[in-house]
Scaffold this motif. Structure first.
Motif, PDB file in Angstrom:
ATOM      1  N   SER A 182      58.493 -33.563 -24.228  1.00 35.68           N
ATOM      2  CA  SER A 182      59.053 -34.820 -24.723  1.00 35.68           C
ATOM      3  C   SER A 182      57.931 -35.812 -24.991  1.00 35.68           C
ATOM      4  O   SER A 182      57.230 -36.226 -24.075  1.00 35.68           O
ATOM      5  N   TYR A 183      57.745 -36.176 -26.255  1.00 40.39           N
ATOM      6  CA  TYR A 183      56.747 -37.185 -26.620  1.00 40.39           C
ATOM      7  C   TYR A 183      57.096 -38.528 -25.995  1.00 40.39           C
ATOM      8  O   TYR A 183      56.225 -39.280 -25.568  1.00 40.39           O
ATOM      9  N   THR A 184      58.407 -38.794 -25.965  1.00 38.83           N
ATOM     10  CA  THR A 184      58.879 -40.069 -25.433  1.00 38.83           C
ATOM     11  C   THR A 184      58.547 -40.211 -23.947  1.00 38.83           C
ATOM     12  O   THR A 184      58.050 -41.230 -23.496  1.00 38.83           O
ATOM     13  N   GLN A 238      56.614 -37.953 -22.208  1.00 38.79           N
ATOM     14  CA  GLN A 238      55.338 -37.314 -21.919  1.00 38.79           C
ATOM     15  C   GLN A 238      55.396 -36.350 -20.742  1.00 38.79           C
ATOM     16  O   GLN A 238      54.520 -36.329 -19.882  1.00 38.79           O
ATOM     17  N   ALA A 298      64.450 -36.103 -33.338  1.00 41.24           N
ATOM     18  CA  ALA A 298      63.321 -37.046 -33.392  1.00 41.24           C
ATOM     19  C   ALA A 298      62.061 -36.241 -33.684  1.00 41.24           C
ATOM     20  O   ALA A 298      61.706 -36.011 -34.835  1.00 41.24           O
ATOM     21  N   ASN A 299      61.423 -35.748 -32.634  1.00 43.84           N
ATOM     22  CA  ASN A 299      60.227 -34.923 -32.834  1.00 43.84           C
ATOM     23  C   ASN A 299      60.538 -33.429 -32.929  1.00 43.84           C
ATOM     24  O   ASN A 299      59.661 -32.620 -33.209  1.00 43.84           O
ATOM     25  N   GLN A 337      61.415 -31.228 -30.666  1.00 41.03           N
ATOM     26  CA  GLN A 337      60.969 -30.303 -29.622  1.00 41.03           C
ATOM     27  C   GLN A 337      62.131 -29.560 -28.971  1.00 41.03           C
ATOM     28  O   GLN A 337      61.995 -28.377 -28.636  1.00 41.03           O
ATOM     29  N   GLN A 340      60.393 -39.294 -38.210  1.00 36.26           N
ATOM     30  CA  GLN A 340      59.633 -38.625 -37.152  1.00 36.26           C
ATOM     31  C   GLN A 340      59.396 -37.157 -37.529  1.00 36.26           C
ATOM     32  O   GLN A 340      59.850 -36.686 -38.562  1.00 36.26           O
ATOM     33  N   LYS A 341      58.686 -36.437 -36.658  1.00 31.84           N
ATOM     34  CA  LYS A 341      58.175 -35.105 -37.030  1.00 31.84           C
ATOM     35  C   LYS A 341      59.213 -33.993 -37.179  1.00 31.84           C
ATOM     36  O   LYS A 341      58.966 -32.983 -37.813  1.00 31.84           O
ATOM     37  N   GLY A 342      60.371 -34.171 -36.556  1.00 36.27           N
ATOM     38  CA  GLY A 342      61.326 -33.071 -36.440  1.00 36.27           C
ATOM     39  C   GLY A 342      61.824 -32.512 -37.757  1.00 36.27           C
ATOM     40  O   GLY A 342      61.920 -31.294 -37.928  1.00 36.27           O
ATOM     41  N   LEU A 394      59.260 -30.323 -39.391  1.00 32.18           N
ATOM     42  CA  LEU A 394      59.061 -29.133 -38.563  1.00 32.18           C
ATOM     43  C   LEU A 394      60.144 -28.087 -38.847  1.00 32.18           C
ATOM     44  O   LEU A 394      59.857 -26.903 -39.032  1.00 32.18           O
TER      45      LEU A 394
END
Ligand code: G4P
Ligand code: NA
Ligand code: NA
Length: 190
Positions: free
Chosen positions: A98-100, A102, A128-129, A131, A159-161, A164
């Motif tokens: 989780s980037y949020t 960490q 979001a990202n 993951q 965001q990255k998701g 990806l």
């Protein structure tokens, strides 16, 4: 999905750090009628995909995943989150960062519930990202099941998701796509 976008505008709050708070209809209090309509929409989008199971991650993914599973007439499986385990022989496990927050957590599904020949639909509340979705794709690979697609209730397209998943080639359907949360304002894609 216009009804969902309207609800986001009316009841969502933008918090610092590009976070959209929607705990009055999705993440804490759940609007059961809206969740049912979301399930109807995902079922309509994926009805020709011969899906055998809907898969999500606990906890906020469960509500939209359940209504989707009901309308597709298939079981729901939610991956469980936990700190790394030692006894994992009977589990398919992936690590999710989780980037949020960490931190990394493992998510896992009991091997009994995913079988060769299954064709799954992954559902989640937020993208979001990416993951969490990535972790579920990893579990699908370990279990040797095919993935018909990914259904997301609210996508933060900035965001990255999104990119990806696009790269993975798996079909992605997001019911609300947010282009920006800048200045406390929700702007949708299109
Ligand atoms: P991701 O890589 O899986 O896309 O998620 P990320 O680590 O960026 O975010 C961590 C958690 O925060 C995830 O929930 C994700 O769904 C959620 N999240 C990300 N952005 C937003 C947002 O703008 N608003 C809200 N309300 N949630 C957001 P989680 O902690 O893994 O799941 P759960 O326990 O809530 O189900
Ligand atoms: Na969440
Ligand atoms: Na989630």
């Amino acid at each position: 999905m216009d009804l969902l976008k309207k609800r986001i505008v009316e009841d969502g709050t933008v918090l610092p750090g590009n976070v959209l708070k929607v705990d009055n209809f999705l993440n804490h209090q759940v609007d059961s009628q809206l969740m049912d309509k979301i399930g109807v929409e995902f079922a309509r989008l994926f009805k020709n995909e011969k899906i055998t199971k809907v898969v999500t991650v606990e906890s906020s993914g469960i509500a939209p995943a359940l209504t989707t599973a009901i309308h597709l007439g298939v079981p729901l499986i939610f991956a469980r989150k936990h700190k790394s385990l030692t006894l994992t022989d009977n589990l398919y496990t992936a690590s999710v960062y989780s980037y949020t927050k960490q931190v990394s957590n493992d998510i896992s599904v009991d091997k009994r519930f995913l079988n060769a020949g299954d064709r799954i639909l992954i559902i989640d509340d937020f993208l979001a990202n990416g993951q969490a979705v990535q972790g579920l794709l990893e579990i699908a690979k370990l279990a040797n099941v095919s993935v018909a697609g990914i259904g997301i209730v609210i996508e933060k397209s900035f965001q990255k998701g999104h990119t990806l998943i696009e790269k993975s080639g798996v079909r992605l359907e997001s019911l609300a796509r947010i282009a920006s949360l800048s200045d406390g304002k929700v702007t949708f894609v299109d």
